[in-house]
Design a protein around this motif. Sequence first.
Motif, PDB file in Angstrom:
ATOM      1  N   LYS A  64       2.881 -22.591 -50.647  1.00 33.70           N
ATOM      2  CA  LYS A  64       1.863 -23.677 -49.769  1.00 33.70           C
ATOM      3  C   LYS A  64       2.009 -24.869 -50.335  1.00 33.70           C
ATOM      4  CE  LYS A  64      -3.198 -24.178 -49.213  1.00 33.70           C
ATOM      5  NZ  LYS A  64      -4.394 -23.750 -49.517  1.00 33.70           N
TER       6      LYS A  64
ATOM      7  N   VAL B 223       1.175 -15.546 -47.158  1.00 40.70           N
ATOM      8  CA  VAL B 223       1.003 -17.393 -47.325  1.00 40.70           C
ATOM      9  C   VAL B 223       1.578 -17.959 -46.641  1.00 40.70           C
ATOM     10  CG1 VAL B 223       0.938 -18.431 -49.102  1.00 40.70           C
ATOM     11  CG2 VAL B 223       0.418 -17.098 -49.921  1.00 40.70           C
ATOM     12  N   VAL B 224       2.448 -17.653 -45.993  1.00 40.36           N
ATOM     13  CA  VAL B 224       3.462 -18.423 -45.508  1.00 40.36           C
ATOM     14  C   VAL B 224       2.200 -18.594 -43.670  1.00 40.36           C
ATOM     15  CG1 VAL B 224       5.819 -19.058 -43.614  1.00 40.36           C
ATOM     16  CG2 VAL B 224       5.879 -18.621 -46.537  1.00 40.36           C
TER      17      VAL B 224
ATOM     18  N   SER C 241      -0.301 -18.422 -43.019  1.00 40.28           N
ATOM     19  CA  SER C 241      -1.534 -18.972 -42.739  1.00 40.28           C
ATOM     20  C   SER C 241      -1.123 -20.334 -42.444  1.00 40.28           C
ATOM     21  CB  SER C 241      -2.213 -18.821 -43.662  1.00 40.28           C
ATOM     22  OG  SER C 241      -2.033 -19.229 -45.429  1.00 40.28           O
ATOM     23  N   LEU C 242       0.336 -20.707 -43.417  1.00 43.11           N
ATOM     24  CA  LEU C 242       0.438 -22.503 -43.677  1.00 43.11           C
ATOM     25  C   LEU C 242      -0.438 -23.476 -41.730  1.00 43.11           C
ATOM     26  CD1 LEU C 242       3.030 -22.721 -45.659  1.00 43.11           C
ATOM     27  CD2 LEU C 242       0.957 -22.790 -46.043  1.00 43.11           C
TER      28      LEU C 242
ATOM     29  N   ALA D 211       3.272 -28.121 -48.136  1.00 42.24           N
ATOM     30  CA  ALA D 211       2.321 -29.840 -48.061  1.00 42.24           C
ATOM     31  C   ALA D 211       2.577 -30.840 -48.256  1.00 42.24           C
ATOM     32  CB  ALA D 211       0.993 -28.829 -49.018  1.00 42.24           C
TER      33      ALA D 211
END
Length: 315
Positions: A17, A47-48, A50-51, A21
Motif C-alpha cells: 500500500k 490489499v492491491v 482495495s487500492l 501510494a
Amino acid sequence: MKISAVIPAYNSAKFIKAAAASIEAQTEPVAEIIIVDDGSTDATEAVVRSLPGNIVYYKQANQGPSAARNKGIELASGDWIAFLDADDQWTENKIALQKTILEKYPELVLVAGDMAEIDNDDDIITQSVLAKHGMLEDFRKLAGQAIPNALARLVTKNFIPTGTVLAKRDILIAAGGFNSAIRFGEDLELWAKIATHHPISCLPLCLMLRRQHGNNATSANESMLLDLTKVMESVRAFSQQQLKRQGLDPNQLVSDAFWTLGYWYFVNNQANLARKAFISSLKQQLTSRSVAYLIASTLPPFLVAQLRKFKQIIG
C-alpha cells in the motif's frame, strides 16, 4: 511520453500500500501501476484490489522477481518503464526529476538515481547510498549527463538501484529483460547490456527509499557469489570489445569473480570448493593472489589457522 510503473510483489501485504501510494503521490503522474503478484500466499491480492488509481493486477505462479518484472514490462502500455519493489517507496518528485533530465538529454535511454535506506518504521538509516560508496561527487559533476565509460563503471560497482530506474520499454525488451535464471545480479546484467550500446545516466538525487529488513538484506553468501560469476561471464560474452575500449580486461572480471567466490569458501572452511573456485579463477587469468590462496586451500586447517594468526600479528 507514457510511463508505466511496474511492481513485482510476493507476500507484500504489509508494504504494498505504501509503495503504491508513493507512486500515486508523484508530482508528475504515471499512466498506470502494474502489480505482478508472484504467487503470494498472504493478503497481497486483497490489499492491491482495495487500492485507488489506475492499477493493473496480474497474478502468476511463483517464478521470482525477474519473471514478475518481465511480465510487467510485457503488460505495460507505456513507452517508458519505471520499477519499484513492493517494500520500497519513491520520493515524490522522482518522475518529475527524471523527465526534466530526459528533456535536456533526449539521447538517454535509462535514467537512474540515488536512494536512501529506511527501516521498518520508515526511519532513515542511510541518507545517500551513492555517498556511502564514495560515488556521489562524481555523479554531481555529471549533473544528469550520459556517463562516460558507463559499462566499465557498472561492472566495477553497480550504482543503479532497480527501483530508481526509468527506461525505454523497447530497449528493455531488445536487451532480453531480466534474466530469470540468475537470482542475484540479474539487474546488473541487464543494465550492462543496455550500457554496452546506449547512453545512460544516474542522478545525484534521492529518488527512492529502500527498506532494509531481514527479507531483503543482501550479504555475501554462496548463492550471490555463484551468480556473480555467471553475470561476469555473461557480460564478458556480450561486451568484450566494449570493456577493452573502456580500459577493463574482460578475463580479469571473470577471474576476480571466481577468486571472490573461492575466498568466501576459504574463510568458511570449505577447502574443496575453494580450490575449485581458485582453479577456475586461474583458468581465466594467472595471478599471484589466486596461486597463493590455491596453495593455502590445500594446507591442513590447523596450519591455515596459524598463518591467519601470524598475518594478524604482522598487520
